[in-house]
Design a protein around this motif. Structure first.
Motif, PDB file in Angstrom:
ATOM      1  N   THR A  26       9.985  18.864 127.525  1.00  0.00           N
ATOM      2  CA  THR A  26       8.581  19.161 127.793  1.00  0.00           C
ATOM      3  C   THR A  26       7.749  19.051 126.523  1.00  0.00           C
ATOM      4  O   THR A  26       8.180  19.495 125.450  1.00  0.00           O
ATOM      5  CB  THR A  26       8.442  20.573 128.384  1.00  0.00           C
ATOM      6  OG1 THR A  26       9.237  20.644 129.582  1.00  0.00           O
ATOM      7  CG2 THR A  26       7.006  20.904 128.729  1.00  0.00           C
ATOM      8  N   CYS A  28       3.932  19.722 124.437  1.00  0.00           N
ATOM      9  CA  CYS A  28       3.032  20.871 124.282  1.00  0.00           C
ATOM     10  C   CYS A  28       1.984  20.922 125.389  1.00  0.00           C
ATOM     11  O   CYS A  28       1.371  21.971 125.645  1.00  0.00           O
ATOM     12  CB  CYS A  28       2.358  20.845 122.914  1.00  0.00           C
ATOM     13  SG  CYS A  28       1.305  19.395 122.634  1.00  0.00           S
ATOM     14  N   THR A  29       1.777  19.821 126.098  1.00  0.00           N
ATOM     15  CA  THR A  29       0.803  19.792 127.200  1.00  0.00           C
ATOM     16  C   THR A  29       1.379  20.366 128.491  1.00  0.00           C
ATOM     17  O   THR A  29       0.665  20.512 129.480  1.00  0.00           O
ATOM     18  CB  THR A  29       0.374  18.343 127.478  1.00  0.00           C
ATOM     19  OG1 THR A  29       1.536  17.559 127.816  1.00  0.00           O
ATOM     20  CG2 THR A  29      -0.329  17.748 126.281  1.00  0.00           C
ATOM     21  N   GLY A  30       2.683  20.654 128.491  1.00  0.00           N
ATOM     22  CA  GLY A  30       3.317  21.181 129.692  1.00  0.00           C
ATOM     23  C   GLY A  30       3.911  20.121 130.585  1.00  0.00           C
ATOM     24  O   GLY A  30       4.553  20.435 131.591  1.00  0.00           O
ATOM     25  N   GLN A  31       3.745  18.859 130.251  1.00  0.00           N
ATOM     26  CA  GLN A  31       4.296  17.757 131.046  1.00  0.00           C
ATOM     27  C   GLN A  31       5.755  17.493 130.631  1.00  0.00           C
ATOM     28  O   GLN A  31       6.096  17.560 129.452  1.00  0.00           O
ATOM     29  CB  GLN A  31       3.470  16.489 130.862  1.00  0.00           C
ATOM     30  CG  GLN A  31       2.052  16.585 131.391  1.00  0.00           C
ATOM     31  CD  GLN A  31       2.004  16.786 132.898  1.00  0.00           C
ATOM     32  OE1 GLN A  31       2.778  16.166 133.627  1.00  0.00           O
ATOM     33  NE2 GLN A  31       1.095  17.627 133.349  1.00  0.00           N
ATOM     34  N   THR A  32       6.598  17.191 131.616  1.00  0.00           N
ATOM     35  CA  THR A  32       8.020  16.952 131.361  1.00  0.00           C
ATOM     36  C   THR A  32       8.367  15.481 131.560  1.00  0.00           C
ATOM     37  O   THR A  32       7.906  14.844 132.522  1.00  0.00           O
ATOM     38  CB  THR A  32       8.887  17.827 132.294  1.00  0.00           C
ATOM     39  OG1 THR A  32       8.625  19.206 132.016  1.00  0.00           O
ATOM     40  CG2 THR A  32      10.366  17.554 132.086  1.00  0.00           C
ATOM     41  N   ASN A  64      13.965  21.259 128.778  1.00  0.00           N
ATOM     42  CA  ASN A  64      13.571  22.010 129.969  1.00  0.00           C
ATOM     43  C   ASN A  64      14.844  22.395 130.740  1.00  0.00           C
ATOM     44  O   ASN A  64      15.274  21.690 131.656  1.00  0.00           O
ATOM     45  CB  ASN A  64      12.637  21.170 130.852  1.00  0.00           C
ATOM     46  CG  ASN A  64      11.998  21.989 131.955  1.00  0.00           C
ATOM     47  OD1 ASN A  64      12.598  22.925 132.465  1.00  0.00           O
ATOM     48  ND2 ASN A  64      10.772  21.621 132.330  1.00  0.00           N
TER      49      ASN A  64
END
Length: 390
Positions: A26, A28-32, A64
């Motif tokens: 993941t 820092c934007t929260g996207q994996t 993650n």
């Protein structure tokens, strides 16, 4: 398990490749993303998130683990798994697997596939999985399938895999289901399997014996196992002849010896002979436990006689008196020699001939415990007195 593209849940796809996430990480934007894909993106000089196009103030990536766990469960359970409700999916899947095992209409291959999935799920010791296995009574079912079914060559793979699952389930709850083995026919099957089974089967059964010594719930079972002459004979045979499984057999023997009422049966079954051969053969992984087991058997007159009458019994223990890497062995060996040398002149003579006096002096100069040194001094005094008389 192979999955076509249209069966992969969207949550489990990498936004870059649209393939299954193999190593989800993941940003820092929260996207994996899949690690390999996002690392290529960043290595190409891109400093934005591929999905949101936000500038990355921190280009580091974090594994993650939660998503990885969900993907693993999906791979194991297949279409029954719902990523939005993983706990219900796991419970339903386990119930389905149990029905496959219970059904007389299920083929052997179907049952083997069910066991494989159970084995994988039992590796994941999350509290929910644990509660599912307990509520669905998997352990009693597997024990019944292993010990209540006639053995055939075709079923040996099934038994081997079922026993592996049993090993994994034993630490999860009560050991009371093991008491099924007290039944005469099931005990007979236990003995047949430890005699004729593969090394994997022998190892699993030795560990079942070890488990039976853990709880007061299975104390009677431990007694029944320890007083089965055929079973004790087979365990000693494994110690003597099977290098790969001998360590587990020593553990099983020690577990049975933890119950005082089993010790006479172990002596009659030539446990001391087996342990002496194990130690003298150079198989030292379980040597400290093996010598401690002999120490317990010295409480019996028959045990002391068996040790002194063994051609290499006293010599083998003398060789264990001063082992720099095995202080635990040294302490138990000194204790055993103190007992038999105090009672048998022949033991004292053999110990002296085997060089025990030198080993005791070295032991006294070592970093051994005060208790060990105190016993070594007592043994040294006893043997020096014998030496002067001769």
């Amino acid at each position: 398990m192979n999955h076509s593209q249209n069966t992969i849940p969207p949550l489990f796809r990498c936004p870059i490749s649209l393939d299954l996430l193999e190593d989800p990480v993941t940003l820092c934007t929260g996207q994996t993303y899949d690690r390999s894909n996002i690392e290529k993106w960043l290595a190409a000089g891109n400093l934005t998130c591929p999905v949101t196009m936000q500038k990355l103030h921190d280009p580091s990536i974090v594994p993650n683990h939660t998503l990885r766990h969900l993907i693993d469960q999906w791979l194991q359970l297949g279409p029954l798994f719902d990523p939005s409700n993983p706990e219900t999916s796991t419970s339903d899947s386990l119930a389905s697997l149990k029905r496959n095992l219970e059904s007389h209409e299920s083929s052997l291959d179907t049952k083997l596939q069910a066991l494989t999935k159970i084995s994988l799920l039992s590796d994941e010791y999350c509290s929910f999985n644990k509660s599912c296995f307990l509520q669905l009574n998997f352990l009693p079912l597997l024990l019944e399938l292993v010990f209540g079914t006639p053995v055939s060559i075709d079923h040996m793979n099934f038994i081997e895999l079922a026993l592996c699952c049993i090993q994994k389930l034993l630490p999860l709850g009560s050991l009371e289901p093991l008491n099924i083995i007290k039944d005469g026919s099931k005990l007979a099957m236990f003995v047949v399997l430890i005699e004729k089974g593969s090394n994997s089967v022998k190892t699993s059964l030795c560990r079942v014996i070890e488990s039976a010594s853990w709880s007061s719930e299975t104390e009677e079972l431990c007694y029944i196992l320890g007083n089965s002459p055929k079973l004790v004979h087979e365990i000693v045979q494994i110690v003597n002849q099977n290098y790969e499984v001998s360590g587990d057999a020593i553990k099983a023997m020690s577990a049975l010896c933890s119950l005082q009422s089993n010790r006479e049966s172990l002596v009659r079954g030539r446990a001391i002979d087996g342990i002496m051969r194990y130690i003298s053969s150079g198989r030292r992984n379980m040597a400290p436990l093996a010598v401690r087991t002999v120490e317990k058997l010295m409480e019996l007159e028959s045990g002391r006689v068996a040790l002194v009458n063994h051609p290499n019994g006293v010599r083998t223990l003398v060789n264990m008196v001063f082992k720099v890497s095995d202080q635990e062995c040294s302490e138990s060996a000194v204790e055993v020699l103190l007992v038999v040398c105090g009672e048998f002149e022949r033991a004292r003579e053999t110990a002296i001939e085997s060089g025990v006096l030198t080993r005791l002096l070295l032991l006294l100069q070592s970093q051994s415990s005060n208790t060990t040194k105190s016993k070594a001094r007592m043994l040294l005094k006893l043997l020096r007195s014998e030496s002067r008389q001769n």
